[in-house]
Motif scaffolding. Structure first.
Motif: not given
Length: 183
Positions: A18-24, A31-52
């Motif tokens: 949420x902080x990442x989304x707000x910072x965007x 904020x949607x881009x921020x949430x996805x950025x945060x999710x991938x960042x925390x995952x520490x590995x690439x994700x597919x569209x399905x996973x996202x």
């Protein structure tokens, strides 16, 4: 005990996302881009569209649009993974580089658009100055506006230099990263 710790981890991860989304918003990014950025960042590995899509609850179509926007902003990249049948996407793990990418992408668009507009306005003002029978007052106002367009163009050229200052990472010579964040 473990459940409590897991709940705290989940809560903290949600707060980070949420902080990442707000910072965007500071960069004019959704904020949607921020949430996805945060999710991938925390995952520490690439994700597919399905996973996202699953992680965000969004449709795959919408997720595709969000990822395309992230690619355009240069804050995500498509990653080749041997044996993977679907495209995967990763984000920059360096917060400083993400800042530079967002800063540069947003300001470059603004500067480019405004340079074009200012040049067009300047041409129109010069054409107006060539008209016969202008009063001194009108001529003075046109010249004042010409001076302003010149100042704006100088400003946009300065912004180009500032963007280059960030993109070249020259900024870190003047405002160093904390020691713990250096490569």
């Amino acid at each position: 005990m473990n459940e409590r710790a897991l709940n705290k981890i989940k809560h903290t991860e949600d707060q980070f996302i949420e902080r990442t989304a707000e910072n965007m918003a500071a960069f004019g990014v959704s904020g949607t881009v921020g949430r996805v950025l945060g999710i991938i960042y925390l995952n520490k590995e690439p994700l597919t569209l399905d996973e996202l899509s699953h992680a965000t609850g969004m449709s795959k179509t919408r997720m595709s649009q969000v990822v395309r926007e992230m690619l355009d902003l240069n804050i995500a990249e498509k990653v080749f993974e041997k044996g993977a049948r679907r495209d995967k996407y990763n984000v920059e793990q360096d917060h400083y580089q993400t800042f530079i990418s967002l800063f540069s992408a947003n300001w470059s668009k603004i500067v480019s658009r405004n340079k074009i507009t200012e040049k067009k306005i300047r041409r129109e003002l010069l054409e107006a100055l060539e008209e016969e029978g202008l009063t001194e007052e009108i001529e003075a106002r046109l010249n004042l506006l010409l001076t302003e367009t010149k100042r704006w163009l100088e400003y946009y050229h300065w912004m180009d230099s500032l963007i280059e200052f960030f993109e070249s990472e020259e900024i870190f010579k003047h405002v160093p990263k904390p020691q713990s964040d250096k490569d």
